[in-house]
Design an enzyme around this catalytic site. Structure first.
Site, PDB file in Angstrom:
ATOM      1  N   SER A   1       0.824  -1.216   0.000  1.00  0.00           N
ATOM      2  CA  SER A   1       0.000   0.000   0.000  1.00  0.00           C
ATOM      3  C   SER A   1       0.855   1.262   0.000  1.00  0.00           C
ATOM      4  CB  SER A   1      -0.903   0.026   1.236  1.00  0.00           C
ATOM      5  OG  SER A   1      -1.805  -1.050   1.228  1.00  0.00           O
TER       6      SER A   1
ATOM      7  N   HIS B   1      -3.260   0.523  -4.445  1.00  0.00           N
ATOM      8  CA  HIS B   1      -2.820  -0.630  -5.233  1.00  0.00           C
ATOM      9  C   HIS B   1      -3.219  -0.413  -6.692  1.00  0.00           C
ATOM     10  CE1 HIS B   1      -1.786  -3.301  -1.769  1.00  0.00           C
ATOM     11  NE2 HIS B   1      -2.575  -2.434  -1.164  1.00  0.00           N
TER      12      HIS B   1
ATOM     13  N   GLU C   1     -10.241  -9.584   0.776  1.00  0.00           N
ATOM     14  CA  GLU C   1     -11.111  -9.153  -0.312  1.00  0.00           C
ATOM     15  C   GLU C   1     -11.992 -10.290  -0.833  1.00  0.00           C
ATOM     16  OE1 GLU C   1      -9.285  -6.019  -3.059  1.00  0.00           O
ATOM     17  OE2 GLU C   1      -7.515  -7.067  -2.296  1.00  0.00           O
TER      18      GLU C   1
ATOM     19  N   ALA D   1       2.819  -2.208   3.975  1.00  0.00           N
ATOM     20  CA  ALA D   1       2.582  -1.141   4.948  1.00  0.00           C
ATOM     21  C   ALA D   1       1.801  -1.771   6.091  1.00  0.00           C
ATOM     22  CB  ALA D   1       1.793  -0.005   4.305  1.00  0.00           C
TER      23      ALA D   1
ATOM     24  N   MET E   1      -1.970  -7.282   6.954  1.00  0.00           N
ATOM     25  CA  MET E   1      -2.987  -8.134   6.340  1.00  0.00           C
ATOM     26  C   MET E   1      -2.508  -8.795   5.053  1.00  0.00           C
ATOM     27  SD  MET E   1      -6.260  -5.594   6.906  1.00  0.00           S
ATOM     28  CE  MET E   1      -6.529  -4.817   8.518  1.00  0.00           C
ATOM     29  N   SER E   2      -1.190  -9.024   4.939  1.00  0.00           N
ATOM     30  CA  SER E   2      -0.652  -9.623   3.709  1.00  0.00           C
ATOM     31  C   SER E   2       0.655 -10.342   4.022  1.00  0.00           C
ATOM     32  CB  SER E   2      -0.411  -8.518   2.666  1.00  0.00           C
ATOM     33  OG  SER E   2       0.606  -7.634   3.106  1.00  0.00           O
TER      34      SER E   2
ATOM     35  N   ASN F   1       1.695   3.187  11.186  1.00  0.00           N
ATOM     36  CA  ASN F   1       0.894   3.622  12.336  1.00  0.00           C
ATOM     37  C   ASN F   1       1.238   2.751  13.538  1.00  0.00           C
ATOM     38  OD1 ASN F   1      -0.883   1.693  10.472  1.00  0.00           O
ATOM     39  ND2 ASN F   1      -1.474   1.327  12.604  1.00  0.00           N
TER      40      ASN F   1
ATOM     41  N   HIS G   1      -7.247   3.734   7.055  1.00  0.00           N
ATOM     42  CA  HIS G   1      -6.403   3.363   5.925  1.00  0.00           C
ATOM     43  C   HIS G   1      -5.791   4.603   5.284  1.00  0.00           C
ATOM     44  CE1 HIS G   1      -4.779   0.633   2.977  1.00  0.00           C
ATOM     45  NE2 HIS G   1      -5.292   1.338   1.979  1.00  0.00           N
TER      46      HIS G   1
END
Length: 272
Positions: free
Chosen positions: A30, A61, A86, A113, A211-212, A235, A247
């Site tokens: 991101s 993205h 997603e 990120a 988350m990845s 953050n 986000h």
């Protein structure tokens, strides 16, 4: 498990569009996609045009595969990724790794990120991933194994290559960049973690949460690739500061850190 036919069909489509044979793959998370804009002789391919590729709706993205030259090395860069949250299967999320391997890469640089769990870290810091924790409870290698793609029981005692990490630390020192080191935790999303969950993750040994990354690196190791993982800490994780998470903050802080990020990754590529 990915079908060999599908991988080769995507590979063939990409090869028809470029004369380059990539040796290094990069996944740009991101807000970090600008690195791909520095590639020379670049060929840009929208994900939606590549057989069996998916497309992310997440902000930051661009959904483009970019192949070109960086510091004399041939690179294939994912300008953005798509995510488990997603609704994509882990086969879909990790399919590009198989295709990049088929294209000829030997090294994969994975960036993201994410939020800092370690309270000694600060937003805008870069973190060298030393290890990871799968907090989601699923694995992209579950199912029938294809020995053409990798072994049934791959060793993950060193997911993030030690030589590449040592080299990265030397580069950061030369550039005067504060490079943190830590363990990355994979959270499914799309909700951020609760303060109680962050306390749990810290107790388990996590230094950052996102988350990845873990699905992709798992498949990369299965495929025999050398992996380097770099997080941009955008953050402080939930509950550390008395403020909500967004986000938009992730995108903004990644944008502020992108100049040092690009300078750092470019030098890493040159020295691989």
């Amino acid at each position: 498990m990915h079908a060999i036919h599908d991988i080769y069909q995507a590979e063939e489509y990409i090869r028809e569009l470029t004369k380059h044979k990539p040796e290094i793959g990069i996944i740009l998370g991101s807000g970090l996609g600008d690195l791909a804009d520095d590639l020379e002789e670049a060929v840009i391919i929208p994900y939606e045009d590549i057989p069996y590729f998916s497309k992310s709706d997440a902000q930051g993205h661009a959904n483009q595969l970019v192949i070109g030259k960086l510091k004399g090395k041939t690179i294939v860069a994912m300008k953005g990724r798509y995510h488990y949250y997603e609704g994509y299967t882990l086969d879909e999320v990790t399919f590009p790794i198989r295709v990049m391997k088929a294209l000829g890469i030997e090294t994969l640089i994975v960036t993201n990120a994410c939020g800092a769990v370690n309270t000694s870290f600060s937003p805008g810091d870069l973190m060298l991933i030393t290890d990871h924790i799968n907090l989601v409870g699923v694995n992209p290698l579950i199912g029938k194994n294809n020995e053409e793609l990798g072994p049934r029981f791959p060793d993950v005692s060193q997911v993030y290559n030690k030589e590449l990490r040592n080299m990265s630390k030397e580069i950061a020192k030369e550039q005067g960049i504060t490079l943190r080191e830590g363990v990355y935790g994979w959270w499914s999303g799309p909700v951020y973690e609760t303060p109680a969950e962050i306390r749990m993750i810290r107790t388990l040994g996590g230094d950052a949460i996102g988350m990845s990354t873990v699905p992709e690196t798992t498949v990369a190791v299965h495929a025999g690739l050398k992996v380097l993982g770099i997080s941009c800490l955008t953050n402080m994780a939930c509950g550390i500061l008395d403020q909500p998470l967004s986000h938009q903050e992730v995108i903004e802080v990644a944008g502020q850190a992108k100049s040092k990020f690009i300078r750092f990754i470019t030098e890493v590529v040159q020295k691989i």
